[in-house]
Enzyme design. Sequence first.
Site, short mmCIF file in Angstrom:
data_model
loop_
_atom_site.label_atom_id
_atom_site.label_comp_id
_atom_site.label_asym_id
_atom_site.label_seq_id
_atom_site.Cartn_x
_atom_site.Cartn_y
_atom_site.Cartn_z
N ALA A 1 -3.11 13.45 -120.59
CA ALA A 1 -1.67 13.73 -120.53
C ALA A 1 -0.83 12.58 -121.08
O ALA A 1 -1.22 11.41 -120.97
CB ALA A 1 -1.27 14.00 -119.08
N GLY B 1 -7.31 17.40 -92.48
CA GLY B 1 -6.70 16.21 -93.06
C GLY B 1 -5.94 15.40 -92.03
O GLY B 1 -6.29 15.38 -90.84
N ASP C 1 -6.28 16.89 -100.97
CA ASP C 1 -5.44 15.74 -101.37
C ASP C 1 -6.20 14.42 -101.52
O ASP C 1 -5.67 13.48 -102.11
CB ASP C 1 -4.31 15.53 -100.35
CG ASP C 1 -3.27 16.63 -100.40
OD1 ASP C 1 -3.34 17.48 -101.31
OD2 ASP C 1 -2.38 16.64 -99.54
N GLY D 1 -0.39 17.60 -103.84
CA GLY D 1 -0.52 16.20 -103.45
C GLY D 1 0.79 15.77 -102.84
O GLY D 1 1.69 15.29 -103.53
O1 F6P Z 1 -2.57 19.00 -97.70
C1 F6P Z 1 -3.03 19.91 -98.63
C2 F6P Z 1 -1.89 20.60 -99.31
O2 F6P Z 1 -2.42 21.54 -100.21
C3 F6P Z 1 -0.88 19.70 -100.00
O3 F6P Z 1 -1.31 19.24 -101.26
C4 F6P Z 1 0.33 20.58 -100.06
O4 F6P Z 1 1.50 19.83 -100.12
C5 F6P Z 1 0.26 21.31 -98.75
O5 F6P Z 1 -1.11 21.33 -98.36
C6 F6P Z 1 0.77 22.73 -98.79
O6 F6P Z 1 0.67 23.27 -97.52
P1 F6P Z 1 0.95 24.80 -97.17
O7 F6P Z 1 -0.18 25.61 -97.72
O8 F6P Z 1 0.99 24.85 -95.68
O9 F6P Z 1 2.24 25.13 -97.82
#
Ligand code: F6P
Length: 322
Positions: A187, A102, A128, A171
């Site tokens: 929702a 990403g 995301d 997200g």
């Molecule tokens: O970027 C993908 C994501 O899953 C986000 O939606 C989330 O905030 C983040 O990664 C969580 O990251 P980690 O697994 O490093 O806590």
Amino acid sequence: INRIAVLTSGGDAPGMNAAIRSVVRASGHFGKHVYGIYRGYDGMIKGSIKRIERHEVGNIIHRGGTILKTARSYEFFTPEGRQRAYETLKAHNIDACIVIGGNGTYTAAMIFSEEFDIPMIGIPGTIDNDIFGTDFTIGFDTALNTAIDAVDKIRDTADSHNRVFFIEVMGRHTGHIALHTGIGSGATGILIPENNVSIEELVDQLRKGVKRGKLFSLVIVAEGNKNGGAAKIAESVAEHLPELESKVSIIGHLQRGGAPSCHDRVLASRLGASAVTALLDGKTNKSVGIINDEIVFTEFSDAISADKSPKKSLIEMTNILS
Ligand code: F6P
């Protein structure tokens, strides 16, 4: 170009394995060798790299996670770290890299490709869906299916007990997952960074629902929304509507795992093969994506920073349907 390295970096996403498989198979088709770098840019720095043969990517198209493992590397954002990474690539005679990930993955690739003579192509892999230059990122569709499945289950118990559920989905910066999950589950409220719904407005929506005879409600909360997490929002709502019995559920990393949907497998396969042909055509510093079913290329800088918010019309529609 004879040797292409591939890595996955940042948060994993279902479909990354299908993309790796596609990179390996497409490279083999053109007589090129692929080297897998393990644990993202950390592995590039530490020299965790090995040739991946065609047969090694058999039986992975349906698997979640990433066989190359992943990491968020802070050392790569130092000049010394990138110099070491470059030395690893040179030591293995790597001519080009494909990075799957990403925003962070793309930022690192952009900086690196500006400093060193290694062509880089990015494949958008994140649940995301926040990369510009592609309609969908790899993993988004699977994450949505996981989230909607979880919400459907929560709905059963919310219905049985006449409760309001505040359900938090992933997200960080964008509300794509929450918006789609919210629409797909009908929702009452959807809180995303892009719609800025206040607690007062949410309370109003819930109140209207109660007046119409609604016995249970679902509120979908993106972790990056401005009012805080689902627990905090539930507390704030309770101050206004103490008569409603509410519960909080955080779906969390469940959304990152599991077998990729068919959509994600096909997307990953197309993007992986196109990343290889892009490198062979001399492209660099670009993200490959699909817009309106056509392969497109976008500069890393735009892929990271151009606006990839959900469509306004989609957000507005939720006010009509809730
Ligand atoms: O970027 C993908 C994501 O899953 C986000 O939606 C989330 O905030 C983040 O990664 C969580 O990251 P980690 O697994 O490093 O806590």
